[in-house]
Design a protein around this motif. Structure first.
Motif: not given
Lengths: 400, 350
Positions: A87, A81-82, B266, A90, B185, B273, A117, B190-191, A113, B182, B308, A109-110, A84, B263-264, B305, A72, B54, B176, B179
């Motif tokens: 994500q 946008p929206g 940070r 994943e 979760i 978004s 995870d 994972s989110r 994480k 946060w 993607i 950072d991501e 992460t 979500v972020y 979503v 990707i 998601n 960030p 944890r």
């Protein structure tokens, strides 16, 4: 009934203990086939950083049987946008990826994480230093490897090419954002330029202007970063006749071509991608580039045969041939260079190969404070985490 | 043509069909297989528990933004400034978290305070847009757009300036939060953060109940239908407009707070978004009806979503989801217009 609940309890304990134990070790070997996921910060065909990574993976596919690639690109919050980055990683795992490469420092950072995870997935964080035991940000994660190339050398070569070419003695550096990596790369270019200026051209170092202008990110994001086209123009309009690009895209070359076509001979040096010269025929002096293939092949093989161990690697050039696609992690493709400049570049590469080190004192930081005493050699850590630009360079050292 | 429920539904279905046809055409022009694209969008949105979570994560801020916008739309206001209100919510939330992260206070308490700070940020920015409209005579669309730019500039200045990481100004945002700070979760995800899900659902129910079931909601509607007659009937117009701005600001601020805490973790440059603009589309698509907002927002989140998958599997640009969303809104509004014209004609001829 009580037995069943006991059984449940035991099962739960076993699961928790099992997963805890699992979290402590690297993922199991992937076997004879492996799907690799690649997350790129820019477009996969950007003629820059992202494409260099993409090509590195194409090299892996060609060299390691049983590998498959899912990817990707444009993985940044402005383009997607929206979402992460973890994500997006994943999403690649959902497509079968067992090894995910996060190919930008911006994803640190991501990526951390994600690695935390998903202890069962191999992770490469390109250009990070989290797995460097001697590093400042050491955060051991059994499933993570950091890979980086010693671009510092090739930026020095770029600096030599620039110094040998400039007629005005003014070299511009089109910088991305300010961090350890970009400071050390800009400084390397300066060290190379100054070396050629003093040792090859026998000129006064005080007469060499080397200015860094940062745009704020690795590529242009309208409304957020400074416009690299504008920054390149500003350089060319104020007497700078060579611009070394430190960003992932090729605006500096495009602008140099434009100015040259209008009768004002200027030059540029693109970055990252070995074929980036195609765009600026006649104005590109050469390109310092990354060759990710060999390092990725090693990491992929270790994931497949079970020898994976978290570590940090900072791979240098193959001094026998810096452009060897199978052995050199970084290289420099020469472009339009004068005979003298071309000879100087070759000579400089030869000297580096024989052990020339420009990170030796006396060197001061930009603000005049001492960096290295006379004869003192910088450690890898001092170079990697360079806190300021060097004395003699213009431009911001730290973001204000 | 008669103004019946079935004719209305017929036009809606027609609009959806047209939107699908246009999107399919775009896909054809891009040299892609449309049905494969649709299949992967669907799979990408509902194909596994992971992607469903998601979608829900994306649904929460979108639904919050939409909920707020339903209120401003009810009084006839186009609160374009919602993007900035989300951003200010995120900024205030980050501010509170930065102040309290080392206080040793209970993380839950810090999170609650941070959410309240977010509400305050959104509220203040919305009231500013409202004040510009009410006292300055600045149309809320222009005022809102201007305030969006200011909010973005402020956000970027903070990230690259006072709130930058040690020595590094990064597009990936501020450092960030730990944890422990946060939003909790859900197990097995994972989110997904159940707390924010509850907030969004309670929010849309509250807005529905307020607009449809209270005297205040009725007055908002009256102002929206005809401010002059509402005023003559004794409903203070500008006060109701300000109130609707305030309510929308609260929701927008919450959306911003969710983006930061859940979500972020940070503050990032594009922290909103685009949920504000997307929320405007959802609100228009549902004809400003709160009852339909939740499912349609869910559909939009699923499209975002799911799409993607397009670049990953089909090497297509994921902005296709935007094309589908945009054409949907366009055709539904067009359908409304055509139907209204036809109804008028029928009335005249009968």
């Amino acid at each position: 009934m009580r037995n069943i609940s006991k059984l449940f309890l035991l099962l739960t304990i076993a699961l928790v203990a099992g997963s805890a134990a699992f979290a402590q070790s690297a993922p199991p070997a992937a076997g004879s086939s492996l799907t690799i996921g690649l997350v790129m910060v820019g477009p996969y065909n950007d003629h820059g950083w992202s494409q260099a990574n993409y090509d590195g993976l194409q090299y892996v596919l060609a060299k390691v049987p049983g590998t498959k690639l899912v990817y990707i690109d444009k993985a940044n919050s402005a383009d997607r946008p929206g979402t992460t980055v973890s994500q997006l990683g994943e999403s690649l795992v959902a497509q079968g990826a067992k090894l995910v490469i996060f190919s930008s420092d911006d994803m640190t950072d991501e990526a951390i994480k994600f690695a935390q995870d998903h202890p069962d997935i191999f992770v490469i964080l390109t250009s990070g230093s989290q797995q460097w035991k001697e590093g400042k940000n050491y955060l051991p994660l059994p499933n993570m490897i950091n890979v980086m190339g010693k671009m510092e050398y090739m930026k020095m070569v770029a600096g030599v090419a620039a110094a040998m070419t400039t007629k005005t003695g003014k070299i511009g550096f089109l910088g991305p954002l300010i961090n350890d990596e970009t400071r050390r790369l800009a400084s390397s270019a300066y060290l190379g330029a100054r070396y050629a200026w003093v040792n090859y051209l026998r000129k006064d170092p005080a007469k060499l202007t080397f200015k860094v202008t940062w745009i704020g990110f690795w590529f242009n994001i309208p409304g957020v970063t400074s416009d690299p086209t504008q920054v390149a123009d500003d350089f060319f309009n104020s007497g700078f006749d060579v611009v070394i690009s430190g960003i992932d895209t090729t605006e500096a070359v495009a602008e140099a071509a434009k100015y040259t076509a209008q009768g004002k001979q200027v030059w540029a040096i693109p970055y990252d991608y070995s074929k980036a010269l195609d765009e600026g025929k006649g104005v590109s002096l050469g390109v310092p580039y990354f060759n990710w293939g060999p390092a990725y092949v090693n990491a992929v093989k270790s994931a497949m045969n079970g020898s994976w161990k978290n570590h940090f690697e900072w791979n240098g050039p193959d001094w026998k041939n810096i452009n060897n696609p199978d052995t050199s992690a970084v290289g420099f493709n020469k472009g339009t260079l004068s005979k003298d400049a071309s000879a100087a570049v070759d000579k400089f590469v030869g000297e580096l190969g024989k052990g020339l080190n420009l990170w030796v004192g006396p060197l001061n930081y930009q603000d005049g404070s001492a960096f290295l005493k006379k004869g003192e050699k910088a450690t890898d850590q001092q170079i990697w985490y360079l806190p300021q630009l060097l004395q003699g360079m213009e431009g911001q050292s730290v973001s204000k | 043509m008669r103004d019946t429920r079935s004719s209305r539904i017929l036009f809606q279905i027609g609009a959806i069909l047209f939107a699908l046809i246009i999107t399919t055409l775009v896909l054809f022009l891009a040299g892609a297989q449309p049905f494969a694209a649709y299949k992967y969008i669907v799979l990408g949105a509902v194909g596994s528990w992971d992607v469903v979570t998601n979608v829900l994560v994306s649904w929460v801020p979108l639904l919050l933004a939409t909920s707020g916008l339903l209120v401003t739309f009810t009084v006839g206001l186009w609160n374009i400034g919602i993007e900035g209100q989300i951003t200010l919510g995120a900024i205030f939330t980050t501010w509170a978290m930065r102040l309290l992260q080392n206080s040793g206070w209970n993380p839950s308490l810090i999170l609650v305070i941070a959410m309240l700070a977010g509400i305050l940020g959104g509220l203040l920015w919305a009231l500013l847009a409202g004040a510009l409209k009410t006292f300055g005579g600045v149309n809320e669309i222009f005022g809102g757009l201007g305030l969006n730019f200011v909010a973005t500039a402020l956000n970027i200045w903070l990230i690259f300036g006072p709130w930058k990481r040690p020595g590094v100004a990064s597009m990936s945002g501020t450092l960030p939060f730990d944890r422990s700070l946060w939003m909790p979760i859900a197990v097995g995800s994972s989110r997904l953060t159940p707390a924010t899900l509850v907030i969004a659902i309670v929010g849309i129910i509250a807005v529905y109940a307020m607009i449809e079931g209270t005297y205040f909601g009725l007055k908002l509607k009256a102002v929206g239908r005809n401010p002059k007659s509402a005023y003559i009937m004794g409903i203070p117009t500008w006060q109701h407009m300000m109130a609707s701005f305030a309510i929308c600001g609260v929701f927008a601020g919450l959306a911003g707070a969710v983006q930061v805490t859940a979500v972020y973790h940070r503050l990032i440059p594009s922290i909103s978004s685009g949920y504000g603009y997307l929320g405007l589309m959802v609100a228009m698509l549902v004809g400003y009806k709160a009852s339909l907002a939740a499912p349609v927002a869910l559909f939009f989140a699923a499209l975002n979503v799911g799409s993607i998958q397009l670049p990953i599997i089909l090497k297509l640009d994921s902005s296709l989801a935007g094309v589908l969303q945009g054409t949907l809104v366009l055709f539904v509004i067009l359908g409304h217009g055509v139907r209204a014209k036809l109804l008028k004609k029928t009335k005249v001829s009968s």
